[in-house]
Motif scaffolding. Sequence first.
Motif: not given
Ligand code: THG
Length: 721
Positions: A287-289, A292-294, A359-361, A380-382, A446-448, A488-490, A494-496, A500-502
């Motif tokens: 997920e790192r590239c 919005a998430g990094s 490809i996520d957009s 393709v996502n999504s 499917f992504d529920p 990671s959305n879940l 608990f950001r930071g 707990v996140r892991e």
């Molecule tokens: N479904 C589908 N695609 C997706 C998602 C999904 N794409 C984006 C996202 N959700 C999945 N990717 C991430 C990437 C990073 C984080 C969560 C989901 C994340 N990032 C840390 C944060 O925001 O706290 C950043 C930490 C850091 O780098 O410092 O949690 O649900 N189809």
Amino acid sequence: EKGSHKNQQYFQEVVDSPELKALVRELNLAAAALARQACDEAEAADGKPRLVAGSIGPMPVTCSLSPDVNDPGFRAVNFRQLRQAYRDQALALLEGGVDMLLVETIFDTLNAKAALFAIEEIFEEQPESSVPVMVSVTLTDKAGRTLSGQTIEAFWNSIRHVRPFSVGINCALGPDLMRPFAEELSGLADCHMSIYANAGLPNPLSPTGYDLLPADMARFMKEYADQGLLNIVGGCCGTTPEHIGAIAAAVEGMPPRVPAPQTPALRLSGYEAYNHTREKNTLFVGERCNVAGSPKFARLIREGNYEEAVSIARQQVENGALVLDFCFDDGLIDGPQAMRHFLNLMASEPEIARVPVMIDSSKWEVLQAGLEVTQGKSVVNSISLKEGEAEFLRRAAEIHRFGASAVVMLFDERGQADTFERKAEVAERAYKLLTDNGFPPEDIIFDPNVLAVATGIAEHDGYAKAFIDATRWIKEHLPHAKVSGGVSNLSFAFRGNNTVREAMHSAFLYHAIRAGMDMGIVNPQLLQVYSDIEPALLERVEDVVLCRRADAAERLIDYAQHLRTDTAAEGAAHEEAWRTRPLPERIEYALLRGVTDHIETDTLEAYRELGDPMQVIDRLLMRAMARVGELFGQGKMFLPQVVKSARVMKRAVGVLTPYIEQNAAGRKSAGKVIVATVKGDVHDIGKNIVAVVMACNGYEIRDLGVMVEAQRIVDEAAAWG
Ligand code: THG
């Protein structure tokens, strides 16, 4: 710099040259007419039917390679230009009355995809013009790769969506060098198969300019037919009418190949194939590239530091990601341009680009931009029903024409499906729409919706459980469809607090995978071993994930609070604590958690105690690895963690090797063993362990390294034996 500029300009001129472009229609009409005329004459002479296959060649320019070594992101031509040129050509050939179309001598799968895209589009617009499509690839090296780097299976995964009449290999390698790859393709392709090889290699001393004479080619092709590899046979460079005559006579009356039926599976590819078959473990998508998430990745892209951004992709592959997600959705970034540039750059990094791309957009033009630059079979996502059925199906059809799979988010016109009932309802509707319109069910992911839980808002409490229940329902009711989620959305609440996140991610994965989840978008470096989660934390986390009690969120938040205040001090204490345990436990700890820091000293200490490197391996290292295997089998450890364990193992074995060699020296040989990993397999940890164990038992080992061709292994064995 200057040379580089000139080079780029040259290719631009080739692409833009108006002279030949104007002749596409005329040339192809004439070609079809001439071939038809020749066939008619031959038919009149002997009464046997002849068919014309309109040849569509590979072009002098390529869409997935840079012709400029100084600028790996540069492309002389793009998908849209190729698609247009191929469209013009295919239309003229069809108008000229060809019986089939033959997309051949493919050295760049993306060029071929542009041709196939154009052809499918024509057939859709004018169904009466539909003819069978033949596809033929050319392999340029002995490792069996295309010029653009794909293995034969990766290539097949990229183009099998067109359900060709036949697939095959032509040109480049002669019939002897081509054989292992023909065998491989024959085992994969559930359609007819064609072979038309060159007459061996170019040879200026031979009367035909190539090594093989008609009788040689006939003998080779008869062997192919005997092996059941052929439905269609012919000759390419260096073959003459005499060659073709001899081949035809040699295979006359032989039974045709019977294609092997294939089980439906999600079959992706980058440079290499990844098939998600039934027996595969969960597929982890890095997920790192994601801008919005990094924050780090976002900064690198905004600063234009693509080089370092690419290294984030590399790290994920090294840590066990089997597919990489790329997302550039950010107000300050030009999405299509960033997606294109990044994926083009990455294509010049074979260790990264071997894995398929996701490809996520949320923007269709960004998804298209990504599809236009990936030669492999991507995801393709999504897409979703958010904008209604017509738009959903239009996008799905285009994705299928690009040969990609699709993540289908469970959204509809009413919004996000957040309860089990809504998720099942939307999934069923989307599945029916897609499959009724020819989208392969195995390409539906499917992504529920993994939504944040324990946010303090009571309506969110059931989100994780609803995901897990929906997963189970989809896997039971919608055959071959896959389930994925952004794990990671879940834990956004608990950001930071990574502890707990892991723990939340691991517990969630454990239960969702048991319910049938096939893949997850994760940070491969941040996954805890399920059975390692501290019991008090696990209980609270599972209360939240499975929605087991009304105060679950509150209790986890409380617990997280106390963890947060204590982490720094406690973490250090924890670190100390495991170092004071007995040696065997330390070694197991390091192997299970992938900690490399002390493994070398610990292994040497074990060697001094036990006095025999073999004992260290048998009694300590292998025992810990067996535990890793056990946890992996139970779904309590995931591939990225196993990769880390294997690295620790490699370090441990590394420090023992000199002692093993010392012991082996002067001893009578128990036998000779050659070890290697085969073509396509870069992972040598297992091989190295086998070599060490056998060396300890007195065998002489010759290690040929990784990705060794079958023939070389045989030759080395014959020479040494
Ligand atoms: N479904 C589908 N695609 C997706 C998602 C999904 N794409 C984006 C996202 N959700 C999945 N990717 C991430 C990437 C990073 C984080 C969560 C989901 C994340 N990032 C840390 C944060 O925001 O706290 C950043 C930490 C850091 O780098 O410092 O949690 O649900 N189809």
